[in-house]
Scaffold this motif. Structure first.
Motif, short mmCIF file in Angstrom:
data_model
loop_
_atom_site.label_atom_id
_atom_site.label_comp_id
_atom_site.label_asym_id
_atom_site.label_seq_id
_atom_site.Cartn_x
_atom_site.Cartn_y
_atom_site.Cartn_z
N ARG A 56 -0.64 -25.56 38.72
CA ARG A 56 -1.66 -25.93 37.73
C ARG A 56 -1.94 -27.42 37.84
NH1 ARG A 56 0.10 -22.18 32.53
NH2 ARG A 56 2.22 -22.73 33.15
N ARG A 60 -7.56 -26.32 37.32
CA ARG A 60 -7.29 -25.32 38.36
C ARG A 60 -6.00 -24.54 38.07
NH1 ARG A 60 -11.88 -24.35 41.17
NH2 ARG A 60 -12.89 -26.31 41.76
N THR A 61 -6.08 -23.23 38.30
CA THR A 61 -4.92 -22.35 38.21
C THR A 61 -4.82 -21.61 39.53
OG1 THR A 61 -5.25 -22.08 35.82
CG2 THR A 61 -3.84 -20.47 36.92
N VAL A 94 -0.63 -17.08 31.36
CA VAL A 94 -1.70 -16.96 32.35
C VAL A 94 -2.09 -15.50 32.52
CG1 VAL A 94 -2.35 -17.32 34.77
CG2 VAL A 94 -1.02 -19.06 33.57
N ASP A 98 -7.51 -15.77 34.63
CA ASP A 98 -7.41 -17.24 34.59
C ASP A 98 -7.20 -17.84 35.98
OD1 ASP A 98 -7.54 -17.11 31.81
OD2 ASP A 98 -5.35 -17.04 31.60
#
Length: 244
Positions: A56, A60-61, A94, A98
């Motif tokens: 992370r 951004r994931t 999450v 996502d």
């Protein structure tokens, strides 16, 4: 539960334990056969840990690898299933939607089976980054049919090393498979299957029976171990290893 995260170059890296267990009998071999030249106790069993990694940074994931999948997936014939990746992601808040990027280190079933369920992408909003050389590999045929094709236009093919985001870079490390890649995050390398067992940390010249090209795998292992301060490993018991 997921392990505690560590931060490298401003990127939070959380290991996710997808599964733990031995190889199934279809591909299991004694450890001295799997790692020729390694020293093992008589009858010692190899218990693999199957780690994925959540990155992370900013908005951004990013997910590195997707584990062994469910009871009907390509890894079901040999790996401990079902995988727990979605539960691990949920535990750190999450959802599949996502995830905006999935980086696939290579097309072995214990690294990609969690990409697809019931013929559809699990991470519907994510581009899936894969090396071009992996698509040309004859050994990846089953995964191309069951994993790559369902991803469709969510697949992003890269050639060689390149930056994906600030402080997140992929590097081509062939040997285990022709298109194997690692992920560089500051002084951490998410190493995929560049190495599999602690004996290879002590002696990188010890190969692995299931490497596609032993000579190229050795070169990649030496390069990775020579560069990294920390490794995030797929199959060692502890996900983070301090190299130096």
């Amino acid at each position: 539960m997921p392990y505690e995260p560590m931060t490298f170059a401003g990127v939070e890296v959380t290991p996710l334990c997808d599964a733990v267990g031995p190889m199934g009998p279809s591909i299991a071999r004694p450890l001295p056969e799997l790692f020729p030249g390694g020293s093992f106790a008589d009858g010692e069993e190899w218990i693999l840990h199957f780690h994925c990694f959540l990155l992370r940074t900013g908005s951004r994931t990013i997910l590195v690898d997707t584990g062994v999948g469910d009871l009907t997936g390509p890894a079901a014939g040999w790996a401990p299933i079902p995988g727990r990746l979605l539960q691990e992601l949920d535990a750190v808040g999450v959802a599949p939607a996502d995830v905006d990027t999935v980086i696939l280190t290579h097309l072995h079933s214990d690294h990609v089976s969690g990409c697809v369920a019931d013929g559809a992408p699990v991470f519907a909003n994510a581009r899936h980054v894969l090396q071009e050389a992996e698509l040309d590999w004859p050994g990846g045929g089953l995964m191309r049919d069951r994993i790559v094709k369902p991803l469709g236009d969510q697949l992003q093919i890269v050639h060689g090393s390149r930056d994906l985001f600030e402080n997140v870079r992929v590097a081509h490390t062939p040997g285990h498979t022709p298109g194997h890649q690692v992920v560089l995050v500051g002084d951490l390398i998410v190493s995929g299957d560049v190495l599999h067992h602690p004996v290879q940390l002590a002696d990188p010249t010890i190969g692995y029976h299931y490497d596609d090209d032993a000579e190229r795998a050795l070169t990649s292992r030496q390069v990775v171990l020579g560069r990294a301060t920390y490794l995030a490993t797929s199959h060692l018991a502890e996900p983070f290893t301090k190299v130096r």
